[in-house]
Design a protein around this motif. Sequence first.
Motif, PDB file in Angstrom:
ATOM      1  N   ARG A  58       1.095  -1.340  -0.165  1.00 36.36           N
ATOM      2  CA  ARG A  58      -0.083  -0.273  -0.077  1.00 36.36           C
ATOM      3  C   ARG A  58       0.800   1.028  -0.113  1.00 36.36           C
ATOM      4  O   ARG A  58       0.449   2.515  -0.303  1.00 36.36           O
ATOM      5  N   SER A  59       1.751   1.413   0.499  1.00 37.68           N
ATOM      6  CA  SER A  59       2.688   2.198   0.117  1.00 37.68           C
ATOM      7  C   SER A  59       3.118   2.869  -1.145  1.00 37.68           C
ATOM      8  O   SER A  59       3.080   4.194  -0.998  1.00 37.68           O
ATOM      9  N   TYR A  60       3.423   1.459  -1.263  1.00 34.22           N
ATOM     10  CA  TYR A  60       3.770   2.406  -3.515  1.00 34.22           C
ATOM     11  C   TYR A  60       2.803   2.401  -3.640  1.00 34.22           C
ATOM     12  O   TYR A  60       2.126   3.192  -4.517  1.00 34.22           O
ATOM     13  N   THR A  61       1.400   1.427  -3.325  1.00 36.92           N
ATOM     14  CA  THR A  61      -0.102   2.021  -4.505  1.00 36.92           C
ATOM     15  C   THR A  61      -0.024   4.089  -3.991  1.00 36.92           C
ATOM     16  O   THR A  61      -0.132   4.356  -4.731  1.00 36.92           O
ATOM     17  N   ARG A  62       0.110   4.394  -2.474  1.00 41.34           N
ATOM     18  CA  ARG A  62      -0.364   5.415  -2.487  1.00 41.34           C
ATOM     19  C   ARG A  62       0.865   6.402  -3.026  1.00 41.34           C
ATOM     20  O   ARG A  62       0.890   7.522  -3.376  1.00 41.34           O
ATOM     21  N   LEU A  63       2.340   5.739  -2.807  1.00 44.02           N
ATOM     22  CA  LEU A  63       3.234   7.084  -3.676  1.00 44.02           C
ATOM     23  C   LEU A  63       2.758   7.134  -5.513  1.00 44.02           C
ATOM     24  O   LEU A  63       3.028   8.271  -5.922  1.00 44.02           O
ATOM     25  N   LEU A  64       2.137   5.839  -6.083  1.00 46.11           N
ATOM     26  CA  LEU A  64       1.798   5.861  -7.068  1.00 46.11           C
ATOM     27  C   LEU A  64       0.331   6.595  -7.284  1.00 46.11           C
ATOM     28  O   LEU A  64       0.195   7.643  -8.463  1.00 46.11           O
ATOM     29  N   GLU A  65      -0.403   6.839  -6.595  1.00 43.45           N
ATOM     30  CA  GLU A  65      -1.379   7.744  -6.442  1.00 43.45           C
ATOM     31  C   GLU A  65      -1.367   8.954  -6.672  1.00 43.45           C
ATOM     32  O   GLU A  65      -1.401  10.227  -7.415  1.00 43.45           O
ATOM     33  N   ASP A  66      -0.071   9.307  -5.495  1.00 44.81           N
ATOM     34  CA  ASP A  66      -0.073  10.978  -4.947  1.00 44.81           C
ATOM     35  C   ASP A  66       0.794  11.521  -6.401  1.00 44.81           C
ATOM     36  O   ASP A  66       0.904  12.204  -6.762  1.00 44.81           O
ATOM     37  N   ALA A  67       1.400  10.677  -7.007  1.00 46.08           N
ATOM     38  CA  ALA A  67       2.355  10.889  -8.316  1.00 46.08           C
ATOM     39  C   ALA A  67       1.326  12.023  -9.593  1.00 46.08           C
ATOM     40  O   ALA A  67       1.489  12.266  -9.963  1.00 46.08           O
ATOM     41  N   GLN A  68       0.315  10.287  -9.197  1.00 46.89           N
ATOM     42  CA  GLN A  68      -0.534  10.554 -10.703  1.00 46.89           C
ATOM     43  C   GLN A  68      -1.325  11.670 -10.256  1.00 46.89           C
ATOM     44  O   GLN A  68      -1.421  12.533 -11.456  1.00 46.89           O
ATOM     45  N   GLN A  69      -1.585  12.271  -9.178  1.00 45.98           N
ATOM     46  CA  GLN A  69      -2.485  13.443  -8.667  1.00 45.98           C
ATOM     47  C   GLN A  69      -1.945  14.532  -9.272  1.00 45.98           C
ATOM     48  O   GLN A  69      -2.269  15.414 -10.066  1.00 45.98           O
ATOM     49  N   GLU A  70      -0.965  14.447  -8.893  1.00 46.16           N
ATOM     50  CA  GLU A  70       0.283  16.055  -9.265  1.00 46.16           C
ATOM     51  C   GLU A  70       0.941  16.329 -10.721  1.00 46.16           C
ATOM     52  O   GLU A  70       0.748  16.762 -10.879  1.00 46.16           O
ATOM     53  N   ALA A  71       0.845  14.905 -10.813  1.00 51.98           N
ATOM     54  CA  ALA A  71       0.858  14.806 -12.812  1.00 51.98           C
ATOM     55  C   ALA A  71      -0.453  15.582 -13.251  1.00 51.98           C
ATOM     56  O   ALA A  71      -0.054  16.621 -14.108  1.00 51.98           O
ATOM     57  N   THR A  72      -1.043  15.638 -12.784  1.00 48.48           N
ATOM     58  CA  THR A  72      -2.823  15.784 -13.275  1.00 48.48           C
ATOM     59  C   THR A  72      -3.117  17.476 -12.965  1.00 48.48           C
ATOM     60  O   THR A  72      -3.534  17.833 -13.604  1.00 48.48           O
ATOM     61  N   SER A  73      -2.762  17.458 -11.783  1.00 45.72           N
ATOM     62  CA  SER A  73      -2.642  18.818 -11.936  1.00 45.72           C
ATOM     63  C   SER A  73      -1.761  19.896 -12.226  1.00 45.72           C
ATOM     64  O   SER A  73      -2.221  20.941 -12.682  1.00 45.72           O
ATOM     65  N   ARG A  74      -0.314  19.107 -13.025  1.00 47.41           N
ATOM     66  CA  ARG A  74       0.250  19.976 -13.409  1.00 47.41           C
ATOM     67  C   ARG A  74      -0.322  20.051 -14.923  1.00 47.41           C
ATOM     68  O   ARG A  74      -0.130  20.969 -15.510  1.00 47.41           O
ATOM     69  N   LEU A  75      -0.893  19.202 -15.347  1.00 50.94           N
ATOM     70  CA  LEU A  75      -1.573  19.033 -16.529  1.00 50.94           C
ATOM     71  C   LEU A  75      -2.679  20.280 -16.804  1.00 50.94           C
ATOM     72  O   LEU A  75      -2.066  20.864 -17.623  1.00 50.94           O
ATOM     73  N   ILE A  76      -3.272  20.456 -15.964  1.00 51.37           N
ATOM     74  CA  ILE A  76      -4.905  20.955 -15.889  1.00 51.37           C
ATOM     75  C   ILE A  76      -4.153  22.467 -15.642  1.00 51.37           C
ATOM     76  O   ILE A  76      -3.991  23.170 -16.524  1.00 51.37           O
ATOM     77  N   ALA A  77      -2.905  22.558 -14.432  1.00 51.51           N
ATOM     78  CA  ALA A  77      -2.147  24.430 -14.368  1.00 51.51           C
ATOM     79  C   ALA A  77      -1.410  24.485 -15.817  1.00 51.51           C
ATOM     80  O   ALA A  77      -1.972  25.916 -16.203  1.00 51.51           O
ATOM     81  N   GLN A  78      -1.189  23.941 -16.759  1.00 50.19           N
ATOM     82  CA  GLN A  78      -0.950  24.198 -17.983  1.00 50.19           C
ATOM     83  C   GLN A  78      -1.801  24.859 -18.875  1.00 50.19           C
ATOM     84  O   GLN A  78      -1.655  25.920 -19.885  1.00 50.19           O
ATOM     85  N   ALA A  79      -3.118  23.496 -18.995  1.00 47.25           N
ATOM     86  CA  ALA A  79      -4.362  23.743 -20.094  1.00 47.25           C
ATOM     87  C   ALA A  79      -4.917  25.042 -18.981  1.00 47.25           C
ATOM     88  O   ALA A  79      -5.384  25.920 -19.918  1.00 47.25           O
ATOM     89  N   GLN A  80      -4.360  25.803 -18.008  1.00 47.44           N
ATOM     90  CA  GLN A  80      -5.681  26.463 -17.136  1.00 47.44           C
ATOM     91  C   GLN A  80      -4.810  27.864 -18.281  1.00 47.44           C
ATOM     92  O   GLN A  80      -4.527  29.450 -18.276  1.00 47.44           O
ATOM     93  N   LYS A  81      -3.213  28.288 -18.162  1.00 53.81           N
ATOM     94  CA  LYS A  81      -2.297  29.015 -18.608  1.00 53.81           C
ATOM     95  C   LYS A  81      -3.029  29.458 -20.309  1.00 53.81           C
ATOM     96  O   LYS A  81      -2.559  30.969 -20.732  1.00 53.81           O
TER      97      LYS A  81
END
Length: 114
Positions: A58-81
């Motif tokens: 589960r610690s790896y699962t959470r690590l990957l979920e957090d990374a996916q959320q962060e990557a998605t947030s950055r994708l959306i931030a770039q789209a907002q620009k």
Amino acid sequence: MTHSPNAAAEMAAVTISHIPGREITENLGIVFGSSVRSRNFLFDIFAMLKNLFGGEVRSYTRLLEDAQQEATSRLIAQAQKLDADAVVDVHFATSQVAYKAAEIFAYGTAIRLK
């Protein structure tokens, strides 16, 4: 779609090539976001124990979920620009970029809607 401070929660980012019921009026180009995460010594010890007995690490699962959320947030931030209304054709990829460090990469096409 609005571009308020909570626009990331409001902006659609979908894996299909359209937004159902909406017309795409402009293609603004490719947007992306990434997150590189590494694991620490404690993660590895726990993972070795899990390998002996089986089951989800589960610690790896959470690590990957957090990374996916962060990557998605950055994708959306770039789209907002770009003043986009949504991102379509979103895909995810992963790669090992260094010893014990992995990247989650999200990319898609920023669009404006009618």
